[in-house]
Design a protein around this motif. Structure first.
Motif, PDB file in Angstrom:
ATOM      1  N   ILE A 128       9.622  24.464  67.727  1.00 35.30           N
ATOM      2  CA  ILE A 128       9.703  23.725  66.463  1.00 35.30           C
ATOM      3  C   ILE A 128      10.445  22.417  66.732  1.00 35.30           C
ATOM      4  CG2 ILE A 128      10.649  23.730  64.109  1.00 35.30           C
ATOM      5  CD1 ILE A 128      10.698  26.890  64.409  1.00 35.30           C
ATOM      6  N   LEU A 129       9.880  21.318  66.267  1.00 38.48           N
ATOM      7  CA  LEU A 129      10.535  20.013  66.395  1.00 38.48           C
ATOM      8  C   LEU A 129      10.970  19.540  65.014  1.00 38.48           C
ATOM      9  CD1 LEU A 129      11.265  17.410  68.003  1.00 38.48           C
ATOM     10  CD2 LEU A 129       8.927  16.616  67.542  1.00 38.48           C
ATOM     11  N   VAL A 130      12.251  19.188  64.900  1.00 37.95           N
ATOM     12  CA  VAL A 130      12.780  18.627  63.649  1.00 37.95           C
ATOM     13  C   VAL A 130      12.825  17.106  63.817  1.00 37.95           C
ATOM     14  CG1 VAL A 130      14.721  18.589  62.037  1.00 37.95           C
ATOM     15  CG2 VAL A 130      14.182  20.703  63.289  1.00 37.95           C
ATOM     16  N   THR A 131      12.214  16.397  62.872  1.00 39.19           N
ATOM     17  CA  THR A 131      12.150  14.936  62.976  1.00 39.19           C
ATOM     18  C   THR A 131      12.766  14.279  61.743  1.00 39.19           C
ATOM     19  OG1 THR A 131      10.000  14.701  61.869  1.00 39.19           O
ATOM     20  CG2 THR A 131       9.963  15.109  64.245  1.00 39.19           C
ATOM     21  N   ALA A 132      13.132  13.027  61.910  1.00 36.50           N
ATOM     22  CA  ALA A 132      13.612  12.183  60.806  1.00 36.50           C
ATOM     23  C   ALA A 132      13.431  10.743  61.256  1.00 36.50           C
ATOM     24  CB  ALA A 132      15.080  12.469  60.497  1.00 36.50           C
ATOM     25  N   PRO A 133      13.231   9.807  60.312  1.00 36.88           N
ATOM     26  CA  PRO A 133      13.097   8.397  60.697  1.00 36.88           C
ATOM     27  C   PRO A 133      14.348   7.913  61.448  1.00 36.88           C
ATOM     28  CG  PRO A 133      12.515   8.717  58.391  1.00 36.88           C
ATOM     29  CD  PRO A 133      13.112   9.997  58.868  1.00 36.88           C
ATOM     30  N   GLU A 134      14.130   7.001  62.378  1.00 31.31           N
ATOM     31  CA  GLU A 134      15.234   6.535  63.232  1.00 31.31           C
ATOM     32  C   GLU A 134      16.417   6.004  62.434  1.00 31.31           C
ATOM     33  OE1 GLU A 134      15.336   3.249  66.646  1.00 31.31           O
ATOM     34  OE2 GLU A 134      14.135   4.989  67.203  1.00 31.31           O
ATOM     35  N   GLU A 135      16.137   5.230  61.372  1.00 28.96           N
ATOM     36  CA  GLU A 135      17.253   4.639  60.604  1.00 28.96           C
ATOM     37  C   GLU A 135      18.089   5.726  59.922  1.00 28.96           C
ATOM     38  OE1 GLU A 135      13.512   4.263  57.994  1.00 28.96           O
ATOM     39  OE2 GLU A 135      14.052   4.034  60.109  1.00 28.96           O
ATOM     40  N   VAL A 136      17.431   6.808  59.492  1.00 27.09           N
ATOM     41  CA  VAL A 136      18.132   7.937  58.855  1.00 27.09           C
ATOM     42  C   VAL A 136      19.018   8.637  59.889  1.00 27.09           C
ATOM     43  CG1 VAL A 136      17.825  10.202  57.748  1.00 27.09           C
ATOM     44  CG2 VAL A 136      16.324   8.299  57.128  1.00 27.09           C
ATOM     45  N   ARG A 137      18.468   8.831  61.074  1.00 30.82           N
ATOM     46  CA  ARG A 137      19.217   9.501  62.144  1.00 30.82           C
ATOM     47  C   ARG A 137      20.441   8.680  62.553  1.00 30.82           C
ATOM     48  NH1 ARG A 137      14.882  10.218  66.608  1.00 30.82           N
ATOM     49  NH2 ARG A 137      16.680  10.985  67.762  1.00 30.82           N
ATOM     50  N   ILE A 138      20.251   7.364  62.685  1.00 26.93           N
ATOM     51  CA  ILE A 138      21.368   6.485  63.072  1.00 26.93           C
ATOM     52  C   ILE A 138      22.486   6.575  62.045  1.00 26.93           C
ATOM     53  CG2 ILE A 138      22.062   4.057  63.341  1.00 26.93           C
ATOM     54  CD1 ILE A 138      19.238   3.584  64.608  1.00 26.93           C
ATOM     55  N   GLU A 139      22.114   6.497  60.775  1.00 23.47           N
ATOM     56  CA  GLU A 139      23.113   6.556  59.699  1.00 23.47           C
ATOM     57  C   GLU A 139      23.868   7.887  59.707  1.00 23.47           C
ATOM     58  OE1 GLU A 139      23.269   5.983  54.866  1.00 23.47           O
ATOM     59  OE2 GLU A 139      21.532   5.222  55.956  1.00 23.47           O
ATOM     60  N   ARG A 140      23.133   8.982  59.898  1.00 24.53           N
ATOM     61  CA  ARG A 140      23.765  10.313  59.926  1.00 24.53           C
ATOM     62  C   ARG A 140      24.806  10.412  61.045  1.00 24.53           C
ATOM     63  NH1 ARG A 140      18.284  13.921  59.458  1.00 24.53           N
ATOM     64  NH2 ARG A 140      18.069  13.914  57.183  1.00 24.53           N
ATOM     65  N   VAL A 141      24.428   9.951  62.235  1.00 24.10           N
ATOM     66  CA  VAL A 141      25.338  10.088  63.385  1.00 24.10           C
ATOM     67  C   VAL A 141      26.541   9.164  63.239  1.00 24.10           C
ATOM     68  CG1 VAL A 141      25.551   9.995  65.903  1.00 24.10           C
ATOM     69  CG2 VAL A 141      23.435  10.808  64.873  1.00 24.10           C
ATOM     70  N   MET A 142      26.308   7.958  62.710  1.00 27.10           N
ATOM     71  CA  MET A 142      27.430   7.032  62.473  1.00 27.10           C
ATOM     72  C   MET A 142      28.434   7.655  61.508  1.00 27.10           C
ATOM     73  SD  MET A 142      25.385   3.387  62.264  1.00 27.10           S
ATOM     74  CE  MET A 142      26.732   2.449  61.560  1.00 27.10           C
ATOM     75  N   ASN A 143      27.927   8.270  60.446  1.00 28.50           N
ATOM     76  CA  ASN A 143      28.811   8.912  59.451  1.00 28.50           C
ATOM     77  C   ASN A 143      29.496  10.146  60.020  1.00 28.50           C
ATOM     78  OD1 ASN A 143      28.094   7.004  57.564  1.00 28.50           O
ATOM     79  ND2 ASN A 143      26.469   8.233  56.649  1.00 28.50           N
ATOM     80  N   ARG A 144      28.739  10.932  60.799  1.00 22.35           N
ATOM     81  CA  ARG A 144      29.258  12.198  61.326  1.00 22.35           C
ATOM     82  C   ARG A 144      30.297  11.976  62.421  1.00 22.35           C
ATOM     83  NH1 ARG A 144      24.934  15.352  64.663  1.00 22.35           N
ATOM     84  NH2 ARG A 144      25.765  14.031  66.316  1.00 22.35           N
ATOM     85  N   ASP A 145      29.988  11.065  63.352  1.00 27.28           N
ATOM     86  CA  ASP A 145      30.836  10.903  64.545  1.00 27.28           C
ATOM     87  C   ASP A 145      31.758   9.687  64.484  1.00 27.28           C
ATOM     88  OD1 ASP A 145      29.406  13.077  65.352  1.00 27.28           O
ATOM     89  OD2 ASP A 145      28.279  12.064  66.931  1.00 27.28           O
TER      90      ASP A 145
END
Length: 200
Positions: A128-145
């Motif tokens: 199973i591959l979980v995907t999300a648009p690149e801009e969404v992923r960048i924002e998530r990681v910036m907020n998380r880390d």
């Protein structure tokens, strides 16, 4: 009857752990490769002795793994990174098999960040591959880390693209923050259950 082995992966910030938790809510056990790799580097004597033989005793000062020192080594040297992966990945694969055999569910999940990159997907019954648009992923990681965009993008570039991975995936889940996860998970869950029943 051995449960089917299902891999679940996704690029950094895709939210694969969140999706894995939804599967767990459906009663499916999940093995988290990253946290188990960290555990094995502390608990598995064979892994420890191989790492010490390569890096020296300073890797485990007072018997405690110096994670930040190791992270720096892996970051700076491709050779060191390959060595660590060569020791840890087989140990994780063996540990996963032991764990999976102990489960009584029709299938189990193995959540791993670089499932396709390491070739680990080849030992799965499906992936199973979980995907999300690149801009969404960048924002998530910036907020998380708490890191800047540049460092997130650098980490993303070290992984395969979703386009590359999607060719090898049996199922794809879109986790963009707008698409609901539960119906997507339920559809895949039912498809895998049907496959597990046929395997019996």
């Amino acid at each position: 009857m051995k449960p089917l082995r299902i891999g679940i992966t996704g690029g950094i910030g895709s939210g694969k752990s969140t999706v894995a938790k939804v599967f767990e809510a459906f009663g499916i056990p999940c093995y988290y490769a990253d946290s188990n790799a960290k555990r094995l580097m502390v608990e598995d004597d064979e892994v420890k002795s191989d790492l010490i033989a390569y890096f020296g005793e300073e890797l485990y000062p007072d018997g405690v793994l110096n994670r930040s020192w190791l992270a720096q080594k892996i970051f700076e040297s491709e050779e060191d990174r390959q060595f660590v992966n060569g020791v840890v990945h087989p140990a994780v694969a063996k540990d996963f098999e032991r764990w999976a055999d102990e489960q009584s569910s029709p299938y189990v999940l193995r959540e791993a960040a670089i499932l396709f990159e390491t070739g680990g997907y080849k030992t799965s019954d499906a992936n199973i591959l979980v995907t999300a648009p690149e801009e969404v992923r960048i924002e998530r990681v910036m907020n998380r880390d708490g890191v800047d965009e540049q460092s997130v993008v650098a980490r993303m570039r070290s992984q395969w693209s979703d386009e590359h991975k999607s060719k090898l995936a049996d199922f794809i889940i879109l986790n963009d923050g707008n698409s609901t996860l539960i119906p997507q998970v339920q559809t895949i869950h039912e498809a895998i259950l049907s496959r597990a029943n046929q395997a019996n």
